[in-house]
Design an enzyme around this catalytic site. Structure first.
Site, PDB file in Angstrom:
ATOM      1  N   PHE A 149     -71.347  25.454-135.920  1.00 15.29           N
ATOM      2  CA  PHE A 149     -70.303  25.478-136.947  1.00 15.29           C
ATOM      3  C   PHE A 149     -70.393  24.154-137.698  1.00 15.29           C
ATOM      4  CE2 PHE A 149     -65.856  24.567-138.152  1.00 15.29           C
ATOM      5  CZ  PHE A 149     -65.349  25.801-138.552  1.00 15.29           C
ATOM      6  N   GLY A 150     -70.815  24.210-138.952  1.00 14.20           N
ATOM      7  CA  GLY A 150     -71.076  22.975-139.686  1.00 14.20           C
ATOM      8  C   GLY A 150     -70.004  22.671-140.716  1.00 14.20           C
ATOM      9  N   THR A 152     -68.197  19.066-140.526  1.00 12.37           N
ATOM     10  CA  THR A 152     -68.202  17.606-140.667  1.00 12.37           C
ATOM     11  C   THR A 152     -69.504  17.125-141.316  1.00 12.37           C
ATOM     12  OG1 THR A 152     -66.771  17.392-138.760  1.00 12.37           O
ATOM     13  CG2 THR A 152     -68.090  15.466-139.328  1.00 12.37           C
ATOM     14  N   PRO A 154     -71.751  13.358-142.810  1.00  8.39           N
ATOM     15  CA  PRO A 154     -71.838  11.915-142.556  1.00  8.39           C
ATOM     16  C   PRO A 154     -70.710  11.137-143.230  1.00  8.39           C
ATOM     17  CG  PRO A 154     -74.012  12.791-143.055  1.00  8.39           C
ATOM     18  CD  PRO A 154     -73.049  13.922-143.254  1.00  8.39           C
ATOM     19  N   TRP A 183     -72.620  15.614-136.433  1.00 13.78           N
ATOM     20  CA  TRP A 183     -71.831  15.882-135.221  1.00 13.78           C
ATOM     21  C   TRP A 183     -71.660  17.372-134.966  1.00 13.78           C
ATOM     22  CZ3 TRP A 183     -72.332  12.109-132.322  1.00 13.78           C
ATOM     23  CH2 TRP A 183     -72.220  10.798-132.789  1.00 13.78           C
ATOM     24  N   ARG A 271     -59.069  23.556-131.135  1.00 13.51           N
ATOM     25  CA  ARG A 271     -58.070  22.546-130.725  1.00 13.51           C
ATOM     26  C   ARG A 271     -57.192  23.096-129.604  1.00 13.51           C
ATOM     27  NH1 ARG A 271     -56.321  20.855-136.937  1.00 13.51           N
ATOM     28  NH2 ARG A 271     -58.063  19.420-137.317  1.00 13.51           N
ATOM     29  N   GLY A 368     -65.493  -0.551-107.649  1.00 15.52           N
ATOM     30  CA  GLY A 368     -66.879  -0.621-108.131  1.00 15.52           C
ATOM     31  C   GLY A 368     -67.598   0.702-108.002  1.00 15.52           C
ATOM     32  N   GLU A 391     -62.412  17.536-133.625  1.00 15.65           N
ATOM     33  CA  GLU A 391     -61.345  18.528-133.910  1.00 15.65           C
ATOM     34  C   GLU A 391     -60.036  17.842-134.290  1.00 15.65           C
ATOM     35  OE1 GLU A 391     -62.817  21.103-134.034  1.00 15.65           O
ATOM     36  OE2 GLU A 391     -64.224  21.304-132.363  1.00 15.65           O
ATOM     37  N   GLY A 392     -60.143  16.700-134.969  1.00 16.17           N
ATOM     38  CA  GLY A 392     -58.950  15.974-135.396  1.00 16.17           C
ATOM     39  C   GLY A 392     -58.676  14.797-134.484  1.00 16.17           C
TER      40      GLY A 392
HETATM   41  P1  TGC Z   1     -55.262  20.528-147.317  1.00 18.02           P
HETATM   42  O1  TGC Z   1     -56.571  20.076-147.789  1.00 18.02           O
HETATM   43  O2  TGC Z   1     -54.143  20.252-148.235  1.00 18.02           O
HETATM   44  O3  TGC Z   1     -55.185  22.078-146.944  1.00 18.02           O
HETATM   45  C1  TGC Z   1     -56.164  22.928-147.218  1.00 18.02           C
HETATM   46  C2  TGC Z   1     -55.716  24.324-146.820  1.00 18.02           C
HETATM   47  O4  TGC Z   1     -55.834  24.426-145.406  1.00 18.02           O
HETATM   48  C3  TGC Z   1     -54.584  24.818-144.853  1.00 18.02           C
HETATM   49  N1  TGC Z   1     -54.464  24.191-143.535  1.00 18.02           N
HETATM   50  C4  TGC Z   1     -54.492  24.909-142.412  1.00 18.02           C
HETATM   51  N2  TGC Z   1     -54.602  26.227-142.185  1.00 18.02           N
HETATM   52  C5  TGC Z   1     -54.600  26.631-140.913  1.00 18.02           C
HETATM   53  N3  TGC Z   1     -54.537  25.775-139.859  1.00 18.02           N
HETATM   54  C6  TGC Z   1     -54.428  24.446-140.038  1.00 18.02           C
HETATM   55  N4  TGC Z   1     -54.388  23.650-138.993  1.00 18.02           N
HETATM   56  C7  TGC Z   1     -54.423  23.958-141.350  1.00 18.02           C
HETATM   57  N5  TGC Z   1     -54.355  22.712-141.903  1.00 18.02           N
HETATM   58  C8  TGC Z   1     -54.386  22.896-143.232  1.00 18.02           C
HETATM   59  C9  TGC Z   1     -53.563  24.316-145.854  1.00 18.02           C
HETATM   60  O5  TGC Z   1     -52.351  25.020-145.723  1.00 18.02           O
HETATM   61  C10 TGC Z   1     -54.263  24.617-147.156  1.00 18.02           C
HETATM   62  O6  TGC Z   1     -54.173  26.007-147.387  1.00 18.02           O
HETATM   63  P2  TGC Z   1     -54.127  26.572-148.909  1.00 18.02           P
HETATM   64  O7  TGC Z   1     -53.927  28.056-148.784  1.00 18.02           O
HETATM   65  O8  TGC Z   1     -52.969  25.878-149.589  1.00 18.02           O
HETATM   66  O9  TGC Z   1     -55.437  26.229-149.554  1.00 18.02           O
HETATM   67  O10 TGC Z   1     -55.166  19.927-145.924  1.00 18.02           O
HETATM   68  P3  TGC Z   1     -53.924  19.298-145.246  1.00 18.02           P
HETATM   69  O11 TGC Z   1     -53.336  18.230-146.139  1.00 18.02           O
HETATM   70  O12 TGC Z   1     -52.975  20.369-144.780  1.00 18.02           O
HETATM   71  O13 TGC Z   1     -54.650  18.650-144.011  1.00 18.02           O
HETATM   72  C11 TGC Z   1     -55.037  17.309-144.010  1.00 18.02           C
HETATM   73  C12 TGC Z   1     -55.646  17.064-142.636  1.00 18.02           C
HETATM   74  C13 TGC Z   1     -56.043  15.595-142.541  1.00 18.02           C
HETATM   75  C14 TGC Z   1     -54.619  17.386-141.566  1.00 18.02           C
HETATM   76  C15 TGC Z   1     -56.877  17.980-142.474  1.00 18.02           C
HETATM   77  O14 TGC Z   1     -57.813  17.670-143.441  1.00 18.02           O
HETATM   78  C16 TGC Z   1     -57.509  17.867-141.100  1.00 18.02           C
HETATM   79  O15 TGC Z   1     -57.105  18.571-140.159  1.00 18.02           O
HETATM   80  N6  TGC Z   1     -58.544  17.004-140.939  1.00 18.02           N
HETATM   81  C17 TGC Z   1     -59.286  16.885-139.696  1.00 18.02           C
HETATM   82  C18 TGC Z   1     -60.514  17.704-139.792  1.00 18.02           C
HETATM   83  C19 TGC Z   1     -61.179  17.891-138.434  1.00 18.02           C
HETATM   84  O16 TGC Z   1     -60.543  18.192-137.459  1.00 18.02           O
HETATM   85  N7  TGC Z   1     -62.495  17.757-138.427  1.00 18.02           N
HETATM   86  C20 TGC Z   1     -63.280  17.973-137.246  1.00 18.02           C
HETATM   87  C21 TGC Z   1     -64.181  19.158-137.475  1.00 18.02           C
HETATM   88  S1  TGC Z   1     -65.097  19.590-136.098  1.00 18.02           S
HETATM   89  C22 TGC Z   1     -66.723  19.578-136.612  1.00 18.02           C
HETATM   90  O17 TGC Z   1     -67.070  19.914-137.703  1.00 18.02           O
HETATM   91  C23 TGC Z   1     -67.719  19.061-135.646  1.00 18.02           C
HETATM   92  S2  TGC Z   1     -67.156  19.092-134.037  1.00 18.02           S
HETATM   93  C24 TGC Z   1     -67.451  20.675-133.579  1.00 18.02           C
HETATM   94  C25 TGC Z   1     -68.790  20.756-132.921  1.00 18.02           C
HETATM   95  O18 TGC Z   1     -68.930  20.235-131.786  1.00 18.02           O
HETATM   96  O19 TGC Z   1     -69.703  21.345-133.496  1.00 18.02           O
END
Ligand code: TGC
Length: 416
Positions: A149-150, A152, A154, A183, A271, A368, A391-392
């Site tokens: 699942f891609g 993330t 750089p 990642w 998560r 130790g 995952e955040g």
């Molecule tokens: P925003 O950009 O304003 O929202 C976009 C749209 O997404 C919706 N949304 C959600 N929907 C369902 N579940 C959730 N938890 C959601 N969070 C947001 C939101 O309602 C909006 O929908 P729409 O219809 O209006 O377009 O985003 P936000 O301001 O709500 O969120 C900001 C933030 C920082 C919380 C978010 O960007 C975030 O969660 N960032 C962290 C990303 C993360 O966890 N990355 C890790 C990915 S894992 C990976 O790729 C590698 S590890 C996996 C592996 O081992 O392969």
């Protein structure tokens, strides 16, 4: 003064046979159905038989044991919470218990199940066409095909909206993908990748779409990230996409996959599994130090007879118990269809934070000897560095909770 309880650790009234072991002082066992406990016990047997005897070596040599995949499939653990297409259709609580037992073995092995089931298979199951589901889900459930699942990149971790990978529609309907991902679990051994790419203007969260990319497509290249100090029995990779040409039907077509809510819906699944998984690593660390402390004598006394040791064990038991209660509350809500993403942030932030503190404390209590591969806690603590980040991060989840409490988004200086 020291008094002696002749009962063995964990044999307190009401918890004699708790499947959660000696940590269960409040009768949590009774909150789970016989089927749920049976499932947990069979996953524990798999871990005892196939993972525990080998994990220290795999970790030291940085080997992901592919031979474990058929065993995981045999128990129905791949995409286990999904219905149809060869998936087991288990409940959210059962899925959580399985994650917890696997992570008691090692976070890297639990991560395999999460990437395959919660991310790659969930993306196809939630957002895919019937053809995409039929093509990929049955072999993935059987462990015959591996997915990744891609999302993330750089330069786009916590802020996936800033992704630079592009998908450009060609005359005739094909898509061409360019960019890079980082990642990404399992990418070097995957048969199929779900790649999220920007189809609109840079930074437009609503332009993000998912693509089903067989990894033998020309221009797809994955490379394992070397020299990790965490999750060494697991594979995380860089992916580069160079003019990867895909047919029109490679896009995930569902409306639910239009925009960032598509990948976020899958992240919710992963998560959720982490909330349970990390409590397995914490419980295993606790049990390791409880055993060791009963056998190791200093100043003529077993370590467990020292008040400071008992206070630490008591604090660990409290946090593990609370962590399982939190996981169970969220699991029952998920099974009822009422689980809110904010609640997932509560669970992920709390349980990762407590699990890593417990694993570190357990390492310290082993003295130790705790820095060798003979004991699990330092391996768990090192693994949990990754788990609390992917995952955040803690910060992302704290800000999700902060936004829910205040109504004010504080992800950027401008207050988004
Ligand atoms: P925003 O950009 O304003 O929202 C976009 C749209 O997404 C919706 N949304 C959600 N929907 C369902 N579940 C959730 N938890 C959601 N969070 C947001 C939101 O309602 C909006 O929908 P729409 O219809 O209006 O377009 O985003 P936000 O301001 O709500 O969120 C900001 C933030 C920082 C919380 C978010 O960007 C975030 O969660 N960032 C962290 C990303 C993360 O966890 N990355 C890790 C990915 S894992 C990976 O790729 C590698 S590890 C996996 C592996 O081992 O392969």
């Amino acid at each position: 003064m020291t008094t002696t309880d002749t009962r063995a650790p964990g044999s307190r009234t009401g918890t004699d046979a708790s499947f959660l072991g000696p940590v269960d002082l409040i009768g949590l066992d009774g909150q789970f159905s016989p089927d749920e406990k049976d499932l947990a016990r069979s996953v524990r047997s798999l871990v005892d038989e196939h993972i525990r005897p080998n994990i220290a070596g795999w970790y030291e040599q940085a080997v992901f044991p592919r031979e474990i995949v058929p065993e995981l499939a045999r128990l129905g653990l791949l995409g286990m919470h999904l219905d149809g297409y060869g998936c087991a259709g288990r409940s959210a609580v059962e899925y959580g218990l399985a994650a917890s037992e696997l992570e008691a073995g090692d976070s890297g092995l639990r991560t395999f199940v999460s990437v395959q089931g919660s991310l790659a298979m969930s993306a196809l199951h939630k957002h895919g066409s019937e053809e995409q589901k039929q093509r990929w889900l049955p072999p993935m459930a059987a462990g015959e095909a591996i997915g990744c699942f891609g999302l993330t990149e750089p330069t786009a971790g916590s802020d996936p909206a800033s992704m630079r990978t592009t998908a450009v529609e060609q005359p005739g309907g094909d898509w061409v993908l360019n960019g890079s991902k980082r990642w990404i679990g399992l990418a070097t051994i995957a048969d199929v990748a779900v790649i999220w790419a920007q189809t609109g203007e840079p930074g437009d969260a609503r332009g993000v779409r998912g693509f089903v990319v067989p990894t033998n497509t020309p221009g797809f290249h994955a490379e394992a990230i070397p020299a990790k100090l965490s999750m060494r029995a697991s594979v995380q990779c860089d992916i580069t996409l160079t003019d990867v040409r895909l047919p029109a039907d490679a896009v995930l077509p569902a409306d639910s996959a239009v925009g960032l809510k598509g990948p976020f819906a899958c992240l919710n699944e992963a998560r959720y599994g982490i909330i349970w998984g990390v409590m397995g690593a914490a419980r295993d660390s606790f049990e390791a130090v409880l055993r060791y402390g009963g056998e190791r004598t200093q100043f003529g006394t077993p370590l467990t007879a020292f008040q400071l040791t008992q206070a630490k064990l008591a604090d660990m038991a409290l946090e593990i118990t609370k962590g399982y209660l939190l996981a169970l509350q969220l699991g029952r809500a998920k099974d009822a269809g009422t689980l809110d993403p904010v609640a997932i942030s509560v669970g992920k932030l709390n349980n990762c934070r407590e699990a890593i503190a417990i694993a570190r404390e357990a390492r310290e209590m082993l003295g130790g000897n705790g820095i060798t591969g003979d004991h699990a806690p330092l391996r768990h603590a090192n693994n949990l560095e990754s788990v609390r980040t992917y995952e955040g991060t803690d910060e992302v989840h704290a800000l999700v909770i902060g936004r829910a409490l205040t109504g004010i988004g504080a992800f950027t200086a401008s207050g988004k």
